[in-house]
Design a protein around this motif. Structure first.
Motif, PDB file in Angstrom:
ATOM      1  N   UNK A 291      36.972  41.592  35.086  1.00 48.39           N
ATOM      2  CA  UNK A 291      36.993  43.143  34.247  1.00 48.39           C
ATOM      3  C   UNK A 291      37.782  43.831  36.005  1.00 48.39           C
ATOM      4  N   UNK A 292      38.377  45.029  35.826  1.00 49.87           N
ATOM      5  CA  UNK A 292      38.286  46.122  36.248  1.00 49.87           C
ATOM      6  C   UNK A 292      37.797  47.352  36.009  1.00 49.87           C
ATOM      7  N   UNK A 293      36.443  46.990  37.476  1.00 49.89           N
ATOM      8  CA  UNK A 293      35.283  47.940  37.140  1.00 49.89           C
ATOM      9  C   UNK A 293      36.416  49.727  36.656  1.00 49.89           C
ATOM     10  N   UNK A 294      37.394  49.826  37.439  1.00 49.24           N
ATOM     11  CA  UNK A 294      38.088  51.103  37.129  1.00 49.24           C
ATOM     12  C   UNK A 294      38.739  51.231  35.432  1.00 49.24           C
ATOM     13  N   UNK A 295      39.242  50.324  35.187  1.00 47.24           N
ATOM     14  CA  UNK A 295      40.039  50.357  33.877  1.00 47.24           C
ATOM     15  C   UNK A 295      39.152  49.711  33.014  1.00 47.24           C
ATOM     16  N   UNK A 296      38.462  48.103  33.555  1.00 43.54           N
ATOM     17  CA  UNK A 296      37.489  47.378  32.490  1.00 43.54           C
ATOM     18  C   UNK A 296      38.801  46.699  31.964  1.00 43.54           C
ATOM     19  N   UNK A 297      39.889  46.367  32.646  1.00 43.08           N
ATOM     20  CA  UNK A 297      40.972  45.348  31.788  1.00 43.08           C
ATOM     21  C   UNK A 297      40.335  43.966  32.398  1.00 43.08           C
ATOM     22  N   UNK A 298      40.100  43.184  31.716  1.00 44.25           N
ATOM     23  CA  UNK A 298      40.292  41.976  31.621  1.00 44.25           C
ATOM     24  C   UNK A 298      41.542  41.103  32.536  1.00 44.25           C
ATOM     25  N   UNK A 299      40.529  40.773  33.924  1.00 51.54           N
ATOM     26  CA  UNK A 299      41.943  40.106  34.735  1.00 51.54           C
ATOM     27  C   UNK A 299      42.389  38.552  35.067  1.00 51.54           C
ATOM     28  N   UNK A 300      41.850  38.286  33.369  1.00 53.99           N
ATOM     29  CA  UNK A 300      42.832  36.947  33.312  1.00 53.99           C
ATOM     30  C   UNK A 300      43.314  36.969  32.489  1.00 53.99           C
ATOM     31  N   UNK A 301      43.765  38.023  31.858  1.00 52.26           N
ATOM     32  CA  UNK A 301      44.759  38.088  30.486  1.00 52.26           C
ATOM     33  C   UNK A 301      46.063  37.884  31.745  1.00 52.26           C
TER      34      UNK A 301
END
Length: 478
Positions: A291-301
């Protein structure tokens, strides 16, 4: 100035946690604190200190012998510690010298099953403040720091199978002692193969409820308690957590289960395939995402509805497959664990991936817009050191990202798809790691040589034993 302050070993978060720890020890009237560190096998070792003494010396560290890092799974010291360099090529490791255990106050807990007892996880340091290079928690932290430098966090959820038996005879006679000692005699709590039936769950519920209550009281993020396929086999799953936490949770969970079970007249084992009639092998499936540290977005999605996961996720997956053979020593570190890799079972036998397929090594779960998109690595055994297991995943995956590797198509027939086979034995896995330049660079030749030396010592000891198979095969015919 204390050891912690002199070498700036604690973050602000740890300093705040230390203050809370001191308050809790006083409020709960704790009498002793267990200081523990995870060794090379992921087994907790350490010392129990009177609570007032432990708190008074919290920032000074507690000494412990370096021979703890020189032992195989029988607890035999397999390095010549009294020679120059102690067999490690390091002056600090010779002569069974001491290192310091320094508490990580963020891990502090009050143990629900042990009266007036606190517990805290520790890291190992030399006297000059350097982390001990063979301490696997520190090694994993370095890998997490590298990932953080790229702006990412590692998220892992645990799915752990294991066995719980009735303890019939602990074999505590003097003649049963040894390295290792005589294993306990046990009986089943349930028959197997009635997978997920309520009847089987209810048979095991008395001990499962004891475990559930204490595991929750420890603060571990338990999600489900299930009966598994085999006799006396069960599975606990845990909610995903970031960074060090899932690895710390795994070592505490295993240690807690064994201690709680034993106190109530049961024997719990995370051995992959016990030598008992009709018993089924256990696995440890590691669910992981970045996940991105900045946004929390899942980088696998995936953003595109036609794709199961993102380009980043595909490349990460390809890295896991590319380094699968060499990393198997970290995911499956025992001789016994390789008995699980069988074709047409629920375990993998080759480095392939598939969409929601339980026969592959990496099972892809999720889809476009699904924040829970993740990779489930089904290769691991429940006895694996979690710090090495998780570190090997991150390093392998990031290499795939850096090299923009392609994992190829999903394997719909996992035991027929042409792909590199996983090692067939611990010896094969040792050779695959020892010859692998990638892990020698990323983990350091010093650590790879250290770890493979321990594993070769176990293998050599195994090969020196006369097995039941040999006796049955040759005793009469020759």
């Amino acid at each position: 100035m204390t050891f912690v302050a002199r070498h700036a070993l604690w973050s602000d978060e740890q300093t705040d946690a230390a203050a809370r720890m001191r308050r809790l020890v006083e409020e709960k009237n704790l009498e002793v604190i267990r200081l523990a560190f995870p060794d090379q096998h992921g087994i907790l070792r350490g010392k129990t200190i009177i609570a007032t003494e432990a708190i008074a010396s919290l920032e000074s560290g507690c000494s412990i012998t370096t021979t703890m890092l020189a032992k195989d799974t029988s607890h035999r010291t397999v390095f010549p510690v009294f020679t120059a360099g102690g067999g490690f090529g390091m002056k600090e490791m010779e002569g069974a010298a001491d290192v310091l255990m320094v508490a990580d106050p963020t891990t502090f807990r009050v143990l629900p099953w042990a009266p007036a007892t606190g517990w805290v996880l520790c890291d190992l340091y030399f006297a000059d403040g350097r982390p001990v290079p063979f301490a696997t928690r520190s090694l994993y932290r370095k890998v997490l720091d590298e990932l953080a430098g790229r702006g990412h966090d590692f998220v892992a959820g645990l799915e752990v199978e294991f066995h719980i038996f009735g303890l019939d005879d602990a074999h505590m006679r003097p003649e049963d002692a040894g390295q290792p000692g005589t294993p306990p005699s046990v009986s089943l709590l349930s028959h197997g193969y009635q997978y997920l039936t309520e009847q089987r769950f209810d048979q095991m519920e008395p001990v499962l409820e004891i475990l559930r209550r204490d595991i929750v009281a420890l603060g571990l993020p338990l999600r489900s308690v299930e009966v598994e396929f085999g006799p006396s086999q069960c599975e606990f799953t845990f909610a995903p957590r970031k960074g060090l936490e899932p690895a710390d949770n795994m070592v505490l969970f295993r240690s807690a289960v064994k201690q709680i079970a034993r106190r109530h007249g049961y024997h719990a084992t995370f051995m992959c395939r016990p030598k008992l009639p009709n018993v089924f092998a256990s696995g440890w499936h590691l669910h992981q995402s970045i996940v991105s540290r900045a946004s929390g977005e899942n980088q696998f999605m995936a953003k595109d509805g036609g794709e199961p996961f993102s380009a980043f996720g595909k490349a990460y997956l390809a890295g896991l497959l590319d380094h699968a053979r060499a990393s198997t020593l970290f995911t499956t570190p025992t001789i016994n664990g390789y008995k699980r890799y069988r074709s047409y079972s629920l375990a993998p036998d080759r480095a392939i991936w598939g969409r929601d397929n339980r026969g592959v090594m990496i099972r892809v779960l999720g889809g476009a817009g699904d924040a829970a998109t993740r990779l489930e690595n089904r290769i691991g055994e429940p006895a694996a050191n979690p710090y090495l297991y998780m570190a090997s995943q991150i390093l392998s995956g990031l290499d795939g990202v850096d090299r923009k590797l392609d994992p190829g198509p999903s394997a719909d027939t996992p035991y027929e798809t042409k792909a590199p086979l996983l090692p067939k034995s611990l010896r094969d896995a040792v050779a695959a790691l020892k010859d692998d330049p990638f892990f020698r660079e990323k983990l350091g030749a010093e650590f790879v040589d250290y770890y493979t030396h321990i594993k070769n010592a176990e293998i050599d000891r195994f090969l020196s034993e006369v097995t039941d198979w040999e006796h049955r095969e040759y005793f009469e015919v020759f």
